[in-house]
Design a protein around this motif. Structure first.
Motif, PDB file in Angstrom:
ATOM      1  N   THR A  84       0.866  -1.299   0.046  1.00  0.00           N
ATOM      2  CA  THR A  84       0.006   0.138   0.007  1.00  0.00           C
ATOM      3  C   THR A  84       1.012   1.186   0.003  1.00  0.00           C
ATOM      4  N   GLU A  85       0.689   1.937  -1.001  1.00  0.00           N
ATOM      5  CA  GLU A  85       1.535   3.264  -1.011  1.00  0.00           C
ATOM      6  C   GLU A  85       0.859   4.378   0.059  1.00  0.00           C
ATOM      7  N   ILE A  86       1.823   5.002   0.652  1.00  0.00           N
ATOM      8  CA  ILE A  86       1.343   6.312   1.533  1.00  0.00           C
ATOM      9  C   ILE A  86       2.365   7.452   1.579  1.00  0.00           C
ATOM     10  N   LEU A  87       1.635   8.722   1.898  1.00  0.00           N
ATOM     11  CA  LEU A  87       2.520   9.800   1.608  1.00  0.00           C
ATOM     12  C   LEU A  87       3.280  10.276   2.910  1.00  0.00           C
ATOM     13  N   LEU A  88       4.436  10.358   3.041  1.00  0.00           N
ATOM     14  CA  LEU A  88       5.028  11.039   4.173  1.00  0.00           C
ATOM     15  C   LEU A  88       5.865  11.995   3.957  1.00  0.00           C
ATOM     16  N   GLU A  89       6.335  12.788   5.081  1.00  0.00           N
ATOM     17  CA  GLU A  89       7.264  13.911   4.910  1.00  0.00           C
ATOM     18  C   GLU A  89       8.650  13.323   4.913  1.00  0.00           C
ATOM     19  N   ALA A  90       9.516  13.812   4.177  1.00  0.00           N
ATOM     20  CA  ALA A  90      11.191  13.642   4.511  1.00  0.00           C
ATOM     21  C   ALA A  90      11.849  14.718   5.008  1.00  0.00           C
ATOM     22  N   PRO A  91      12.348  14.427   6.297  1.00  0.00           N
ATOM     23  CA  PRO A  91      12.207  13.265   7.080  1.00  0.00           C
ATOM     24  C   PRO A  91      10.854  13.280   7.656  1.00  0.00           C
ATOM     25  N   THR A  92      10.737  12.056   8.672  1.00  0.00           N
ATOM     26  CA  THR A  92       9.262  11.837   9.339  1.00  0.00           C
ATOM     27  C   THR A  92       9.670  11.271  10.483  1.00  0.00           C
ATOM     28  N   TYR A  93       8.408  11.318  11.343  1.00  0.00           N
ATOM     29  CA  TYR A  93       8.633  10.589  12.516  1.00  0.00           C
ATOM     30  C   TYR A  93       9.029   9.227  12.553  1.00  0.00           C
ATOM     31  N   LEU A  94      10.224   8.782  13.174  1.00  0.00           N
ATOM     32  CA  LEU A  94      10.810   7.559  13.219  1.00  0.00           C
ATOM     33  C   LEU A  94       9.831   6.397  13.593  1.00  0.00           C
ATOM     34  N   ALA A  95       8.962   6.416  14.473  1.00  0.00           N
ATOM     35  CA  ALA A  95       8.347   5.283  15.095  1.00  0.00           C
ATOM     36  C   ALA A  95       7.184   5.361  14.070  1.00  0.00           C
ATOM     37  N   ALA A  96       6.508   6.406  13.423  1.00  0.00           N
ATOM     38  CA  ALA A  96       5.558   6.341  12.323  1.00  0.00           C
ATOM     39  C   ALA A  96       6.092   5.488  11.293  1.00  0.00           C
ATOM     40  N   LEU A  97       7.083   5.650  10.827  1.00  0.00           N
ATOM     41  CA  LEU A  97       7.934   5.084   9.908  1.00  0.00           C
ATOM     42  C   LEU A  97       7.913   3.633  10.106  1.00  0.00           C
ATOM     43  N   GLN A  98       8.275   3.090  11.380  1.00  0.00           N
ATOM     44  CA  GLN A  98       8.658   1.684  11.718  1.00  0.00           C
ATOM     45  C   GLN A  98       7.111   0.985  11.623  1.00  0.00           C
TER      46      GLN A  98
ATOM     47  N   PHE B  92       4.262   1.638   9.990  1.00  0.00           N
ATOM     48  CA  PHE B  92       3.762   1.823   8.677  1.00  0.00           C
ATOM     49  C   PHE B  92       4.536   1.048   7.797  1.00  0.00           C
ATOM     50  N   GLN B  93       5.858   0.627   7.832  1.00  0.00           N
ATOM     51  CA  GLN B  93       6.536  -0.198   7.301  1.00  0.00           C
ATOM     52  C   GLN B  93       6.450  -1.591   7.737  1.00  0.00           C
ATOM     53  N   LEU B  94       6.308  -1.856   8.870  1.00  0.00           N
ATOM     54  CA  LEU B  94       5.973  -3.081   9.724  1.00  0.00           C
ATOM     55  C   LEU B  94       4.751  -3.689   8.716  1.00  0.00           C
TER      56      LEU B  94
ATOM     57  N   ALA C  26       3.771  -1.054   4.074  1.00  0.00           N
ATOM     58  CA  ALA C  26       3.571   0.313   3.290  1.00  0.00           C
ATOM     59  C   ALA C  26       4.753   0.545   2.258  1.00  0.00           C
ATOM     60  N   ASP C  27       4.401   0.932   1.247  1.00  0.00           N
ATOM     61  CA  ASP C  27       5.489   1.615   0.283  1.00  0.00           C
ATOM     62  C   ASP C  27       5.364   3.019   0.330  1.00  0.00           C
ATOM     63  N   CYS C  28       6.677   3.569   1.027  1.00  0.00           N
ATOM     64  CA  CYS C  28       6.358   5.126   1.539  1.00  0.00           C
ATOM     65  C   CYS C  28       7.008   6.039   0.126  1.00  0.00           C
ATOM     66  N   LEU C  29       6.038   6.881  -0.260  1.00  0.00           N
ATOM     67  CA  LEU C  29       6.289   8.005  -1.092  1.00  0.00           C
ATOM     68  C   LEU C  29       6.687   9.042  -0.085  1.00  0.00           C
ATOM     69  N   THR C  30       7.486   9.941  -0.460  1.00  0.00           N
ATOM     70  CA  THR C  30       8.146  11.089   0.540  1.00  0.00           C
ATOM     71  C   THR C  30       8.146  12.288  -0.277  1.00  0.00           C
ATOM     72  N   VAL C  31       7.618  13.463   0.322  1.00  0.00           N
ATOM     73  CA  VAL C  31       7.976  14.834  -0.034  1.00  0.00           C
ATOM     74  C   VAL C  31       8.795  15.617   0.812  1.00  0.00           C
ATOM     75  N   PRO C  32      10.090  15.936   0.299  1.00  0.00           N
ATOM     76  CA  PRO C  32      10.983  16.746   1.087  1.00  0.00           C
ATOM     77  C   PRO C  32      10.232  18.030   1.786  1.00  0.00           C
ATOM     78  N   LEU C  33      10.635  17.904   3.108  1.00  0.00           N
ATOM     79  CA  LEU C  33      10.135  19.271   3.791  1.00  0.00           C
ATOM     80  C   LEU C  33      11.289  20.624   3.367  1.00  0.00           C
ATOM     81  N   GLN C  34      10.352  21.937   3.250  1.00  0.00           N
ATOM     82  CA  GLN C  34      11.174  23.112   3.244  1.00  0.00           C
ATOM     83  C   GLN C  34      11.057  23.806   4.593  1.00  0.00           C
ATOM     84  N   ALA C  35      11.773  24.987   4.666  1.00  0.00           N
ATOM     85  CA  ALA C  35      11.353  25.596   6.047  1.00  0.00           C
ATOM     86  C   ALA C  35      10.058  26.044   6.542  1.00  0.00           C
ATOM     87  N   ASP C  36       9.114  26.074   5.364  1.00  0.00           N
ATOM     88  CA  ASP C  36       7.578  26.249   5.735  1.00  0.00           C
ATOM     89  C   ASP C  36       6.730  25.263   5.088  1.00  0.00           C
TER      90      ASP C  36
END
Lengths: 388, 388
Positions: free
Chosen positions: B106-120, B122-124, B127-137
């Motif tokens: 299942t594809e999900i969308l996350l910030e890069a970086p994101t909360y470690l324990a969420a990643l864990q 969801f990957q458990l 999930a296939d993790c799509l990511t969007v890089p975070l900028q300052a705002d």
């Protein structure tokens, strides 16, 4: 809306809906497994250290793990505190076990009947349920051997002491035989013991995990039936090969169990005060069990068969003329009576009509007779309608 | 040993191992997200009703659900108490969401970086993790649109306010744009807000869920960062289409959240006493944040770049000469310093070297400089070794 495949197996919980209905004050509920309010011990909080407010270890509080390991060793279970994981009620053990073992189509072995909420979470994860019928002193050994010869279940989930819902306590001989067979086929045992201490008539019941020589195991218990369910403090003890996986699954589920409840549990587990409380609890529930037996003989003697449970919280009735007891729920609630139909305790509900689970811990004895009379009338009416 | 397929993805938790090492009293830990002991409020238990010891509702305590709904409405979230589910810490929200949405692949969308324990978790669940890089705002909008055009993620998991680990707070404009895009592509939003109240410099941050017009949503929070993490009391608020599923998943996970902690949380949420405590907490952490900034400028000015976080508990450092910061952990612990390497906060750790997450809430300001000096020396040594 794209949910996971498992959500298609997420059934509406009959327990939840009945308990919701049963919360109306005018309803007399034989449905739940609630401790009697009068027997909830008065607890003190004044001495709790402020540090219990901080984050804790995923394993649980070290002192509580030590105390629970000591209790388990006294029962014959060879274990160390390092094998004890404190969980958010023993229901969480079932969630962790499901995650550890069950993919879609994984075969597991269960008693028939078995604990409804275990069946739900195992099926949610996609388990294929093999079942062994329960007899008066444990699972049928012929059926058990046959299942193990023909299948390779990921684990066997058993409730050997005052089983929910049937009230069955496995005999010593049956415990030995089950352990030997799980060793022979190298099948992991999950032994669930919420009711062990609610023992009204004495007698031995050494845990089956203590009899294993080879198979992996998880032993799980709780303070919910003996202390306070609202604390949500249970525990599991696992063979060392399983523990690290269960610990990581616990951490990913909720980081750790609440420390407030763990601290309170520690004030009781293994103490003389707790032993005294358990004696009172057994005496109190024995009176209710006996009153229930008298009232059942009066109102259900011609309708059903049952064994008098020697512990736990439930009578398990087998109707002499089976019918789908789920159909009784609505007319019973119209009479302000709640009970638990038997079908949902089976992996194949429709193939197992005609059982009722009746709790005896929660209702004052003087109110029993009137309630059971009304419930018996509902059964009689349904049976008459069926014949007609 | 036949475990489930998902167990092959059950990684050893870096958080857990670091926190275990960091518990040695001689270790100065920049690793965790623990509240300062001094700021754990003194709580009273004497008035708690005995009924809190009994089983409770899976939804949570009605009064607490009302109080949390009122708080959310004050933030602009249109919701009723019937949409509030009390969970065993907001980590459990992630477990319930994973069960609700994620099958293998299942594809999900996350910030890069994101909360470690969420990643864990969801990957458990695969999930296939799509990511969007975070900028300052906030997340890059071009990248976000591209992901949503090319994929159909089951949900987007975002931490828009003082993000863990980056400290980023989405601007108002970015919040509007993200909400509009999730509506446009009809993607469910999971908005995680543990740090909302730890706001040191003022400024607005209305939840993104309050800006949605069409997409389903789960908003989750906790009392762990503002009251007592040891209570393990968090909550989620869900759009009405999702709530019944989440409730059933909660029930199958652990029946209900401990009532003791819920009762304590209710003594605080929405009260003047709590508002006063939050003011003190912000003042206390602001001093620590400022002290950390001074010490970082002194010791890391030539080594790393960072933004001063306007809230939350962490500085997020970008090394000017990237290296795998996991390799720094052992030499740092030899210097009795713990920190959190940046790589595990990315779905693709090896592709994202050179970040460090440093907590500032837990260490007394007068000890900071010595600790950061030693950590900087570890970084310098590793960089010198790499060049040589």
């Amino acid at each position: 809306m794209a949910f996971s495949e498992r959500v298609s197996r997420l059934k509406s919980s009959l327990i939840r809906e009945i308990l919701a209905a049963a919360q109306r004050p005018e309803v007399m509920s034989f449905a739940g497994g609630l401790p009697a309010e009068a027997m909830l011990p008065k607890v003190e909080w004044a001495q709790m250290p402020a540090a219990m407010g901080q984050y804790g270890m995923s394993e649980g509080e070290p002192a509580l793990r030590e105390a629970l390991a000591a209790e388990a060793r006294a029962l014959g279970v060879d274990c160390e505190a390092s094998q004890v994981l404190i969980v958010s009620g023993s229901q969480q053990t079932l969630d962790l076990a499901a995650k550890l073992y069950i993919d879609k189509g994984t075969e597991i072995l269960l008693e028939a009947p078995t604990y409804l909420a275990a069946l739900q979470i195992f099926q949610l994860f996609g388990a294929d349920c093999l079942t062994v019928p329960l007899q008066a002193d444990g699972p049928g050994l012929g059926a058990l051997r046959e299942r193990l010869q023909q299948h390779k279940p990921a684990f066997a989930y058993l409730i050997p002491t005052f089983q929910n819902p049937s009230g069955v306590r496995y005999s010593e001989a049956r415990r030995d035989a089950v352990a030997a067979m799980l060793d022979e086929f190298d099948v992991t045992l999950i032994e669930d013991e919420p009711y062990r201490e609610l023992n009204f008539d004495g007698g031995k019941a050494q845990p089956i995990v203590s009899r294993l020589k080879k198979a992996s195991w998880i032993y799980t218990g709780t303070v919910s039936k003996t202390l306070l369910p609202g604390l949500r403090v249970g525990y599991l003890i696992a063979s060392p090969d399983l523990f690290p996986h269960l610990l990581r699954l616990k951490q990913s589920a909720d980081l750790h169990t609440n420390r407030i409840g763990q601290w309170q549990a520690l004030q009781w587990v293994g103490t003389e005060k707790f032993k005294g409380h358990l004696v009172e609890l057994r005496d109190f529930y024995r009176v209710r069990r006996d009153a229930m037996q008298v009232a059942l003989e009066q109102h259900f003697g011609d309708l059903a068969d049952w064994h008098v449970p020697q512990g736990g919280l439930f009578f398990w009735l087998t109707l002499k003329q089976p019918l789908d007891t789920r159909t009784l729920l609505k007319p019973a609630l119209e009479q302000n009576i709640a009970f638990m139909p038997g079908e949902p305790f089976f992996a194949e509900p429709d193939a197992n009509p005609g059982y009722l689970r009746l709790n005896f811990s929660h209702i004052a004895p003087e109110r029993l007779s009137g309630g059971l009379e009304r419930l018996a009338a509902v059964v009689r009416q349904a049976q008459a309608a069926k014949v007609a």
